[in-house]
Write an enzyme that holds these catalytic residues in place. Sequence first.
Site, short mmCIF file in Angstrom:
data_model
loop_
_atom_site.label_atom_id
_atom_site.label_comp_id
_atom_site.label_asym_id
_atom_site.label_seq_id
_atom_site.Cartn_x
_atom_site.Cartn_y
_atom_site.Cartn_z
CB CYS A 1 47.75 -55.60 6.61
SG CYS A 1 47.99 -56.86 7.84
CG ASN B 1 54.26 -59.98 7.89
OD1 ASN B 1 55.26 -59.38 8.26
ND2 ASN B 1 53.28 -59.38 7.25
CB SER C 1 49.36 -62.31 17.47
OG SER C 1 47.99 -62.41 17.15
N GLY D 1 48.66 -58.87 18.53
CA GLY D 1 50.02 -58.48 18.15
C GLY D 1 50.14 -56.99 17.88
C1 PLP Z 1 49.62 -60.71 12.22
C2 PLP Z 1 50.81 -59.91 12.58
C3 PLP Z 1 50.73 -58.83 13.47
C4 PLP Z 1 49.41 -58.35 14.02
O1 PLP Z 1 48.87 -59.21 14.99
P1 PLP Z 1 47.30 -59.08 15.33
O2 PLP Z 1 47.12 -60.02 16.48
O3 PLP Z 1 46.57 -59.51 14.11
O4 PLP Z 1 47.05 -57.67 15.71
C5 PLP Z 1 51.89 -58.16 13.80
N1 PLP Z 1 53.07 -58.53 13.29
C6 PLP Z 1 53.21 -59.57 12.45
C7 PLP Z 1 54.55 -59.94 11.94
C8 PLP Z 1 52.08 -60.29 12.06
O5 PLP Z 1 52.22 -61.30 11.19
#
Ligand code: PLP
Length: 389
Positions: A332, A149, A197, A69
């Site tokens: 994060c 998220n 993702s 993602g």
């Molecule tokens: C987890 C997440 C990402 C990052 O995705 P990865 O595959 O872990 O790099 C980006 N945006 C949102 C909203 C997420 O929850």
Amino acid sequence: MIYLDHGATTPVDEAVLQEMLPYFTKEYGNASTIYSLGQSAKKAIHTARKNLAEMIGSEINEIYFTAGGSEADNWALQASARAFREKGRHIITTRIEHHAVLNTCKALEREGYDVTYLPVDAQGVVSPTAVQQAIRPDTILVSVMAANNEIGTVEDIAAIGAICKEHRILFHTDAVQAFGKIPLNVEEMHIDLLSVSGHKIYGPKGIGFLYIRNLTGIGPLLYGGSQERNRRAGTENVPGIVGLGAAAVRAAEHMQEEAAREEALRSRLLERILKEIPDCRVNGFATIREGENGPCRSLPGTLNVSFPGIEAESALIMLDMAGICAAGGSACTTGALEPSHVLSAIGRSEGEAKGSLRFSLGKENTPEEMDRVAEELKRIVERLRSIRI
Ligand SMILES: *Cc1c(COP(=O)(O)O)cnc(C)c1O
């Protein structure tokens, strides 16, 4: 163990793993080769691409696999900025985006771009009217996430997409949390770029895709070989792609029933928390729908609650000792001392934000687990609040 951190990551579904396994060993061919071993890999990639395209209503050749993602978000923003820098250097986004979007915007600001970070209301909703009002003659891109998220709020992507289309401005949505959980359609919602993702939907980590509408003029992020129609170099992650495709198919098959199940678990947990723990507050929507069959305003399985007077970190350690995995703020930012940018954006005080916990539910959770979590939480919050006096 009770795992309530599906917003951070999910286990790979056993059936998804079984579909992936042959592509590590027997079917290890490079998809760019002409012998049948390579062609078998190529075919598997095509099947995954077709299934993913179907799920979001796009053409097959509009799906570009990435390493997750974050890469998809970076690609969407960086390549749009580069492609349209002669037209203008203004980008519109929101204060509640994932850091993959926010920090890319910060980097673009250092390169001379101007970014508007739209505020949200007390539930985390971005007003489509505010998007419209922020548009300037030099605006080249709008990026608004489909679902948040940290607090689960679902944005009115269709309305924002329509505004962008009317003004002929590219519209990107980070759909990493929404994909597989709520219906998404790039035509109906007028989306030009969409990030997904694998590891948030019971697929593997390190794989995702960016949907790029045909004829948008967006270039590559990574240069090299001619993979992904010259737009994303690097030998394809075949097992990952197969896993992402398989996980998406499963998510689509069970979307409605699983949403209803998680919604029920979420309200069970929330009801007990509100009844048994004094002085706490939901961040985001308390119920996920408006009316019986209304549209989702929140992800069915995401619940974020503030417990003023406690530190989330201490609560998380005590929950862990009780065998419960949850999150404070977003994964994060764990380790950083600042309160969550999302909770600040919805107007929470620093104290409320620091005492916030996120419970993100998944398909293996049960009603009994919700009861256990409520009991442990009650004990832990009481304990932490009594220590602080
Ligand atoms: C987890 C997440 C990402 C990052 O995705 P990865 O595959 O872990 O790099 C980006 N945006 C949102 C909203 C997420 O929850």
